[in-house]
Design a protein around this motif. Structure first.
Motif, mmCIF file in Angstrom:
data_model
loop_
_atom_site.group_PDB
_atom_site.id
_atom_site.type_symbol
_atom_site.label_atom_id
_atom_site.label_comp_id
_atom_site.label_asym_id
_atom_site.label_seq_id
_atom_site.Cartn_x
_atom_site.Cartn_y
_atom_site.Cartn_z
ATOM 1 N N ILE A 118 0.845 -1.186 0.000
ATOM 2 C CA ILE A 118 0.000 0.000 0.000
ATOM 3 C C ILE A 118 0.886 1.243 0.000
ATOM 4 C CG2 ILE A 118 -1.786 1.277 1.236
ATOM 5 C CD1 ILE A 118 -2.664 -1.388 2.452
ATOM 6 N N GLN B 136 -3.731 5.397 -0.368
ATOM 7 C CA GLN B 136 -4.360 4.087 -0.223
ATOM 8 C C GLN B 136 -4.453 3.340 -1.557
ATOM 9 O OE1 GLN B 136 -5.638 2.603 3.020
ATOM 10 N NE2 GLN B 136 -3.933 4.035 3.296
ATOM 11 N N LEU C 125 -9.983 -4.930 0.978
ATOM 12 C CA LEU C 125 -9.066 -5.309 2.046
ATOM 13 C C LEU C 125 -8.205 -4.122 2.482
ATOM 14 C CD1 LEU C 125 -8.744 -8.013 3.461
ATOM 15 C CD2 LEU C 125 -6.758 -8.476 2.058
ATOM 16 N N ILE C 126 -7.954 -3.178 1.563
ATOM 17 C CA ILE C 126 -7.197 -1.976 1.933
ATOM 18 C C ILE C 126 -8.050 -1.086 2.835
ATOM 19 C CG2 ILE C 126 -6.165 0.148 1.040
ATOM 20 C CD1 ILE C 126 -5.386 -1.414 -1.474
ATOM 21 N N PRO D 8 -8.853 -3.492 6.758
ATOM 22 C CA PRO D 8 -7.737 -4.438 6.919
ATOM 23 C C PRO D 8 -8.017 -5.546 7.943
ATOM 24 C CG PRO D 8 -7.246 -2.379 8.044
ATOM 25 C CD PRO D 8 -8.543 -2.168 7.355
ATOM 26 N N GLU D 9 -8.921 -6.447 7.564
ATOM 27 C CA GLU D 9 -9.243 -7.619 8.367
ATOM 28 C C GLU D 9 -9.265 -8.827 7.448
ATOM 29 O OE1 GLU D 9 -9.476 -7.615 11.553
ATOM 30 O OE2 GLU D 9 -9.459 -5.436 11.846
ATOM 31 N N PRO E 235 -4.218 -8.911 6.050
ATOM 32 C CA PRO E 235 -3.299 -7.763 6.038
ATOM 33 C C PRO E 235 -1.959 -8.111 6.659
ATOM 34 C CG PRO E 235 -4.867 -7.525 7.824
ATOM 35 C CD PRO E 235 -5.257 -8.776 7.097
ATOM 36 N N ARG F 43 0.904 -6.256 8.851
ATOM 37 C CA ARG F 43 1.123 -5.054 9.644
ATOM 38 C C ARG F 43 2.582 -4.955 10.095
ATOM 39 N NH1 ARG F 43 -4.261 -6.227 10.986
ATOM 40 N NH2 ARG F 43 -5.617 -4.373 10.970
ATOM 41 N N VAL G 178 -0.513 -0.809 8.601
ATOM 42 C CA VAL G 178 -0.704 -1.794 7.538
ATOM 43 C C VAL G 178 0.281 -1.513 6.407
ATOM 44 C CG1 VAL G 178 -2.321 -2.764 5.873
ATOM 45 C CG2 VAL G 178 -3.127 -2.084 8.131
ATOM 46 N N ASN H 146 -1.101 -6.330 1.859
ATOM 47 C CA ASN H 146 -2.009 -7.460 2.025
ATOM 48 C C ASN H 146 -1.523 -8.663 1.246
ATOM 49 O OD1 ASN H 146 -4.226 -6.087 3.559
ATOM 50 N ND2 ASN H 146 -4.369 -4.871 1.692
ATOM 51 N N TYR I 8 -2.928 -11.843 -0.816
ATOM 52 C CA TYR I 8 -4.135 -12.286 -1.523
ATOM 53 C C TYR I 8 -3.893 -13.688 -2.062
ATOM 54 C CZ TYR I 8 -4.602 -7.160 -1.698
ATOM 55 O OH TYR I 8 -4.655 -5.831 -1.392
#
Length: 571
Positions: free
Chosen positions: A78, A82, A113-114, A117-118, A148, A150, A155, A158, A160
């Motif tokens: 990211i 964003q 997801l951005i 962030p869960e 995500p 961290r 964050v 992510n 994927y």
């Protein structure tokens, strides 16, 4: 009585088989869990060993795909606004990636997801409200799992994963394993970034030491700027590097050096401070960053020249207190990572080094000028005290000797020799007059003084002092109209050398012997084929207007030679 036990015997045997099967399933599950935990630990150790950030990111995605048995995986970093600044895919062939086109920037499910962030698990990607399909040539994808990454509660990006092998869905255990890997990945990425920044600082320090060494060796300003530019581009991973300096008369920025992608479109440009990316850094006196220089709203002037470029940063060379001497711009190709704060910061210090380089070069130029003036005074003194006095003495001796010469032809020859001595004395006097130039007084308005002033001004643009030779009675025999033209010709020729030649040495000579000849040579790149010739046309027009000639050619040994010649009027 004996038959009852026989009828109930199979029941315990069937129950025992079921228990054995259940035990086997649980043993297989435990063994699978043990193997998965072992694989997870191996993956954590593997990504923790990476100190190169690019390798760490690649290995994290590869480990994630293996752990949850996914067909495809990716890691999105990211960036500003964003949006995804990097996207590292795994499982899609390079040829397919090229067909798909631009990598995702953070819309659809990736953007979901951005924004939230869960961890996110989906049976079908297309069923989610944020999904709006895939681009053409993209492989089909249904099941999805994202978590995500961290770093210190912030964050970073992510993970994927799509398409569980075997056609099933990702389950809670997959999510737990991936979340655990994401924690380890955050630590590994943080370590890799810290290592990368420490190594970057070391490289900046080494580059600064190299620049300082070059300065102390007395190298010209242009060479120092070339070194600064190449090192900055190399360390920052830039595809284009540009240095522009303010023009003293207009305050606009002139691009002095440009190397890399599309450099020819930047080289030699004159940019306004308003409406240009480099002008924004010059005007504000601070660092200016753009995620996409092609679409930067601050660029409203100048020709199109950013094709193929994306992230860019511009930093002033110098400070508002001591004066901004120029602007350094670095740009990366479109799709490349953005310039982050951690790597952009050292540019300010490095640009400060560039300012010191230019200031030292200016001080060295001043010292050279002082030494040159002292040497001129010494030569003028020696010519006056020694050469002219001896010429006078020789002339008087010859005049006294004529009464002892009986042959008329011999007398004529001696008298002609006396006249030649008088002319030589006049020439030496004119030379002394030129050598003792000052900023004020009658000599300051003479042709010699004006030519010296042109060379002094050109030295600031060239980064070194051109050699200048003047012969003949320039102040005494050259009319005002030809003198004005000669000054303009020398100024135009030196300006062309500064802007286009990329030379390390320039020699100029102005002679007044039957005609006025201005010759300028350099060791630069020579005359370009099909290049702009408006400046040379002006020089030719000036010569034609005064009944003279002008030639320009590329020298066999390299560089350019300009010769401007006009006749002197008969006395």
């Amino acid at each position: 009585m004996a038959s009852a036990p026989e009828s109930s015997a199979p029941v315990p045997k069937l129950r025992l088989d079921e228990l054995l099967e259940e035990l086997q399933v649980r043993l297989d599950t435990a063994r699978g869990t043990r193997d998965r935990v072992h694989s997870l630990l191996e993956a954590v150790l593997a990504v923790g060993r990476d100190l190169e950030l690019a390798q760490a990111l690649q290995h994290i995605v590869e480990a994630a795909v293996t752990l949850v048995d996914a067909e495809y995986g990716a890691l999105g970093v990211i960036g500003e606004g964003q949006r995804l600044s990097q996207f590292i895919p795994v499982g899609i062939e390079d040829d397919r990636v090229k067909l798909i086109g631009d990598l995702p920037s953070g819309h659809g499910i990736l953007g979901e997801l951005i924004r939230h962030p869960e961890p996110l698990r989906l049976t079908r990607i297309s069923d989610h409200p944020s999904s709006y399909g895939f681009p053409s040539n993209h492989p089909p994808m249904n099941s999805f799992l994202g978590v995500p990454i961290r770093i210190r509660d912030k964050v970073f990006g992510n993970l994927y994963l799509t398409e569980k092998r075997g056609g099933g869905d990702f389950d809670e255990e997959d999510e737990s394993v991936l979340a655990t890997l994401a924690v380890a990945a955050g630590v590994a990425i943080d370590n890799a970034r810290l290592y990368d920044r420490a190594r970057q600082r070391q490289r900046w320090l080494e580059a600064s030491a190299e620049v300082t060494s070059t300065l102390l060796s007395g190298s010209p300003e242009q060479e120092v700027l070339d070194l600064l530019l190449s090192r900055a581009a190399e360390i920052a991973g830039a595809d284009l590097a540009v240095v522009a300096v303010p023009m003293p008369d207009t305050g606009e920025l002139e691009v002095r050096i440009a190397v890399g992608l599309g450099a020819e479109q930047h080289r030699g440009l004159v940019l306004s401070v308003e409406g240009s990316f480099m002008g924004a850094a010059f005007r504000t006196g601070g660092l200016v960053v753009s995620p996409d220089v092609q679409k930067d709203p601050r660029i409203t002037a100048g020709p199109p020249r950013w094709q193929g470029l994306g992230p860019a940063v511009a930093v002033p060379v110098g400070t508002a207190e001591r004066g901004i001497r120029g602007v350094l711009l670095l740009a990366r190709a479109a799709g490349a990572p953005l310039f982050e704060e951690g790597e952009s910061g050292p540019l300010l210090g490095f640009a400060g080094q560039a300012a010191v380089a230019m200031e030292l070069a200016e001080r060295r130029l001043d010292s050279e000028q002082v030494a040159l003036l002292k040497e001129r005074d010494r030569i003028a003194r020696d010519l006056h005290d020694l050469a002219i006095q001896r010429l006078f003495a020789t002339g008087m001796t010859l005049q006294g000797a004529t009464r002892f010469i009986d042959h008329p032809e011999a007398t004529d020859r001696v008298l002609r020799a006396i006249d030649d001595l008088d002319e030589t004395a006049k020439t030496i006097r004119a030379t002394i007059f030129g050598l003792r130039l000052r900023e004020s007084g009658p000599a300051a308005s003479g042709l010699r003084a004006r030519l010296v002033d042109v060379v002094d001004r050109a030295a600031r643009s060239l980064g070194f002092t051109p050699a200048l030779r003047m012969t003949g009675l320039l102040d005494a025999t050259v009319p005002a109209e030809i003198a004005d033209a000669a000054v303009a010709v020398l100024e135009e020729a030196l300006s062309n050398a500064a802007r286009h030649a990329r030379a390390h040495a320039v020699d100029a000579s102005v002679a007044a012997e039957g005609d006025v000849t201005v010759t300028v040579t350099d060791d630069g790149v020579g005359l370009p084929e099909g290049g702009r010739r408006s400046g040379l046309t002006n020089l030719a027009d000036r010569a034609t207007a005064l009944g003279g000639t002008f030639t320009a050619r590329t020298r066999p040994e390299g560089g350019t030679e300009l010769v401007w010649r006009v006749p002197l009027p008969e006395s």
